[in-house]
Write an enzyme that holds these catalytic residues in place. Structure first.
Site, short mmCIF file in Angstrom:
data_model
loop_
_atom_site.label_atom_id
_atom_site.label_comp_id
_atom_site.label_asym_id
_atom_site.label_seq_id
_atom_site.Cartn_x
_atom_site.Cartn_y
_atom_site.Cartn_z
N GLU B 314 35.39 44.18 15.69
CA GLU B 314 35.54 43.13 14.67
C GLU B 314 34.54 43.38 13.54
OE1 GLU B 314 36.94 39.50 17.39
OE2 GLU B 314 34.78 39.74 17.44
N CYS B 410 37.03 30.73 18.09
CA CYS B 410 35.96 30.49 17.12
C CYS B 410 36.49 30.02 15.77
CB CYS B 410 35.11 31.74 16.95
SG CYS B 410 36.06 33.22 16.60
#
Lengths: 633, 633
Positions: B314, B410
């Protein structure tokens, strides 16, 4: 129905372009690979192939020995190396090499177990685990390559020892899977096509029966590998047995339509299927092959003849997914595509198959090899971005320069054996007809009595001259990219119909035939269905796809736009350029450097010439940008 | 040096565009997220956040309890949810919700250990493993989000219970890392910025000291995580402790220049660094922030304000690597970029920071949320290819429609808290100056006595009207994309100098100021250094990047080419289109469908209109093609 037969490996004597590459194989690659296989080459990934056979022999004799080293399929490199060397010495005799191979074959013989089993890894370290792990252990795959090597060495030299070893090994496998009815099929297909080679060479019916068996049972129980996994308490990499497409267990082969899974596994399988289809006139099997062929060439193939877009599972992905910079396009997969195409030709004579052999050969296969014959690509991307390609995780596989060897060294010896035997893909025969598929310079002696001399600068020249001895017909392929062409026999234009890409011409002694193709450079556009290729144009000349490297274009090809209103110009062939090639010069524009990452100022463009080289020759001049598909303007 | 202070959360009453989104948060997202967190929402990934606190409390009381469920950082969702809800109820009072939160806070309090430790995972199942795994266990990260939640709830309601709990927790952490001198720093930065929030709210010096400590020690011993790994016999995912950039351990923060590693970890860290730099006038630290800022916005940011190009880790990758279809561009990362920008503004007043807040907010943050507020993107690609995006392994992360929740959830609560508090990013103050960074409609009461009413259709309208009460100065940001603009005060053109993107205007009671920006749609071009964007053009209108979806363009945008010689036209705002938006109409060409994968026939093009919508609104009408960067012709 079998349409034709390969010519024997000894029937073709190369000249011109083919000879140049075969000489490279003979002088550089084979000696280099021997040094690698015998751990004599410094600074490359260790191979240990020959030592593995020595240690297996010692293990069998109860002597002290070292452990097995390498991939579970390390033996396959032995088969491919001997195969390549065998082909090579038919045209470039090398007594010293032959002695080394004979010695190697002695080691192989000594590593064979009494019951015919032959696999150094399991003989050295896991004797009790033979045949327990078809999913991962590659025993049938390695045997396949060894069978091919044995056939080639016998064909090339008449020496039967290796063939005897492998016939004994095949008999062992036959007993296991046919007589004892062991379940399962190869996790990595290969042996199917190898068995068909041995069948054609020896007429041993067990070979055909075994090949057919492995093809027929595949995917009938798609859960075979899951059952197998549950039945053993060990694994090699921990491959997921439910990865059906990867290992070609997703459905019975006759139901297949989309080319899926690991592209080399897939295409080796399709080759074996096409082999069996032609030998047994199995229409249903051939129809599956045809659907798979269409899936590949119409929806899943790069303009370089590369296949398998993704490094995830080294696999086909989905229709029209053909990214440039992250392309996998493994060298082995294009070699497999040539195998598949050649076997399709044996099912039906259509020029499209030979077109793809050309495309894959002159682009991705040759790009697999550095011009010095000592460094190799595994993946063959269509765009190289310095700092990104080969560096960041998404592009780790897409190297920007060729490494010297690989831990998984399937590609280099595979390319060597293909190039060294390209005569067998270029020519074949059926009854009184001599087929000329690829335009390979040199002399050919067909079994039907026709002798032929072919002279051409192809893939650089546009003419192919044939001189004939003997009587019969010759069938000359007309490439699909050459809308205009002429065939002249003894000064007279031949008006024969183009039948599925071939012109059939009756010939007799001393006939001279000249084929002229249209080698005008052409712009090529991709279907709008390929998201990555919209707005782009490629340039092809004859069978060669061109690419554009920074080194020829002031270090920057990404800012260049091709002007498709102006025809590209081919420069003169220069034997000092990249080992002999010719560049192209395309008119275009260079976008002036922009300040900032994003700008709403309209860019300025300056007219410029853009220089291209054949894709196969990229990455021979250090790290730099490379692009096949250029922006159009 | 601190240039300005945020306004209190209660100081801004939204109107217009902001109100519409804040209403969505209040009416849909917060109740939806509460249902998810309390496992009441069917057909989505299980959350269990509230149950985890209940079970931790039971564990502490020695009662029978269920096991912990979810990610190791599951508690962070509690913090983010309460934070978002706190902001939300300041403008959309909701007694029922407040009661639920108060009950939830009781559970949180009951889950806190006597020594102040608070983390449900370790309290429930791994009591003896506290603080052993900073690399993976996210204890400091989760604490950070809980701190932010506690600060927000206190600010919004004046209720101190949660803040007390978290002050006790901070004291526990202070003892651990400062008093007892435990080694190490957070594997996932977050607590640094949270501590700075608490410091500003409570003036508790331990917060500042702890934040500084974590920033100062980071990367000084880059091998800390390796030592930590060796010191314990357990792990969570088995993260590689030598993945230095990923966890921001690669060098001391003051030496950093390139934005690298996990993009959220990185940008949260940079935010905390900028917080500390402004509070402590740490020039060296600020200079590092500035270099990192430049690295992001000049070389590693999408035109949508997305950052982190790769799903591998990521992460940021390398300069100019900005692929469209495989973009990661996590919603959280763009939120983090807004945090970072807002803290940079607190170090130096430059319009470029507010420009990036706008860019990230109006594009990637809003694209994270479906217009019904119930489905969310984690990754925000700039091109969607049906059959490829979200499907094949290289594109698995790049979903083509928004899922309802995520195992790693998230992004949704992060977007909620950002949107619900956007007033604090839009306005700030210093002495007698009221700063207007983002053009958020509504009423603002600054502490310095200035009251301001802002009326605008922005980001759709080109005018912003301010009505002033009170005396002082207002500083109005001028966007960088608007070369032409006018500022009129009480009917008179204001000729004040544009100082780093702001116009400073003395004001007194009843002043009326009208800002007019140039919202003409503009074509935007990318640097030729971005390989994927050569030959492409994007269209932006004001702060919004537009995209082109199949559903507006006969199902096919890949065959479309934008004619950049013709100016795009903005259509009228329509409140019934995609929950209220306006389309653009661009002149261009459609390539006629090509037969075959590759063709040397020159393509034909037909003139056509091309319809675009704001990028933030894509994927609200089912699976279809989407493209931000269009081919140019």
């Amino acid at each position: 129905m079998k349409t034709m037969n390969k010519i024997p490996i000894t029937a073709y004597k190369p000249d011109g372009f083919v000879r140049r590459y075969q000489e490279l194989i003979s002088k550089e690659m084979i000696p280099y690979q021997y040094r690698v296989l015998s751990n004599q080459e410094p600074d490359v990934e260790k191979s240990n192939v020959i030592a593995n056979f020595i240690n297996a022999g010692k293990a069998l004799r109860g002597e002290e020995h070292d452990d097995f080293y390498g991939m579970v399929f390390q033996d396959s490199d032995a088969g491919k190396f001997i195969e390549a060397a065998a082909y090579s010495i038919t045209n470039f005799p090398n007594k010293e090499l032959e002695v080394k191979i004979d010695e190697f074959i002695d080691l192989i013989e000594a590593a064979q177990e009494e019951d015919g089993y032959l696999n150094t890894r399991f003989t050295i370290k896991d004797k009790n685990r033979r045949w327990q792990n078809l999913l991962e252990a590659h025993e049938l795959y390695s045997a396949g390559h060894m069978i091919e090597g044995a056939c080639a060495y016998y064909e090339a030299t008449g020496k039967r020892k290796f063939l005897n070893v492998m016939e004994k090994n095949v008999e062992h496998i036959y007993n296991k899977f046919i007589v004892e009815k062991a379940e399962g099929y190869p996790g990595h297909p290969e042996i199917e096509l190898a068995l068909m080679k041995m069948y054609r060479l020896t007429n041993n019916k067990h070979c055909l029966e075994l090949a057919q068996h492995f093809i027929d049972v595949r995917g009938v129980d798609p859960h075979f590998y899951e059952k197998e996994r549950r039945s053993r308490d060990w694994h090699i990499w921990g491959n997921n047995p439910s990865n059906y497409e990867y290992q070609q267990s997703h459905m019975p082969v006759r139901e297949m339509s989309d080319a899926v899974g690991h592209s080399v596994r897939a295409t080796y399988l399709y080759t074996g299927m096409a082999d069996v289809a032609s030998e047994t006139s199995d229409k249903e099997l051939f129809n599956a092959c045809r659907r798979l062929w269409d899936s590949i060439v119409n929806k899943r193939m790069y303009i370089t003849g590369g296949i398998g877009s993704s490094h995830h599972g080294e696999a086909f992905t989905t229709d029209y997914d053909l990214p440039n910079d992250t392309a996998y396009a493994e060298t082995c997969a294009s070699i497999a595509l040539i195998f598949f195409a050649s076997r399709m030709l044996e099912n039906e004579i259509k020029g499209e198959y030979a077109d793809i052999m050309d495309l894959a050969f002159y682009n991705t296969v040759l790009s697999g090899i550095q011009i010095d014959g000592k460094r190799f690509f595994y993946a063959n991307p269509l765009e190289a971005i310095p700092g990104v390609s080969g560096r960041i995780p998404t592009h780790g596989h897409a190297r920007i320069t060729r490494p010297g060897w690989y831990g998984c060294a399937c590609c280099p010896p595979n390319a060597a054996r293909l190039i060294a035997s390209i005569g067998q893909y270029s020519y074949s025969e059926k009854d009184d007809t001599a087929f000329c598929h690829m335009y390979a310079s040199g002399d050919v002696e067909f079994k039907n009595g026709i002798k032929l001399n072919c002279k051409t600068e192809y893939p650089y020249g546009d003419t192919v001259d044939y001189k004939i001895n003997g009587n019969g017909k010759i069938a000359i392929r007309i490439t699909s990219w050459s809308e205009k062409y002429s065939v002249i026999k003894n000064g007279q234009t031949v008006c024969s119909e183009n039948i599925n890409g071939y012109i059939y011409i009756p010939v007799c002694d001393n006939d001279e035939i000249k084929l002229t193709l249209d080698m005008t450079p052409r712009f090529v556009y991709a279907s709008e269905k390929v998201a990555d290729l919209t707005g782009k144009v490629a340039v092809c000349v004859g069978p060669m796809t061109y690419c554009f490297e920074g080194v020829d274009n002031d270090g920057d090809v990404f800012s260049l736009y091709v002007n498709t209103n102006e025809t590209p110009i081919v420069e003169a062939y220069d034997e000092n350029t990249l080992g002999g090639t010719r560049k192209i010069r395309v008119k275009g524009f260079k976008k002036e450097a922009q300040s900032g990452l994003y700008s709403s100022k309209a860019p300025k463009y300056i007219e410029t010439d853009i220089i291209g080289i054949p894709y196969s020759l990229w990455a021979n001049r250090g790290e730099n940008q490379m692009r096949v598909w250029m922006n159009e303007k």
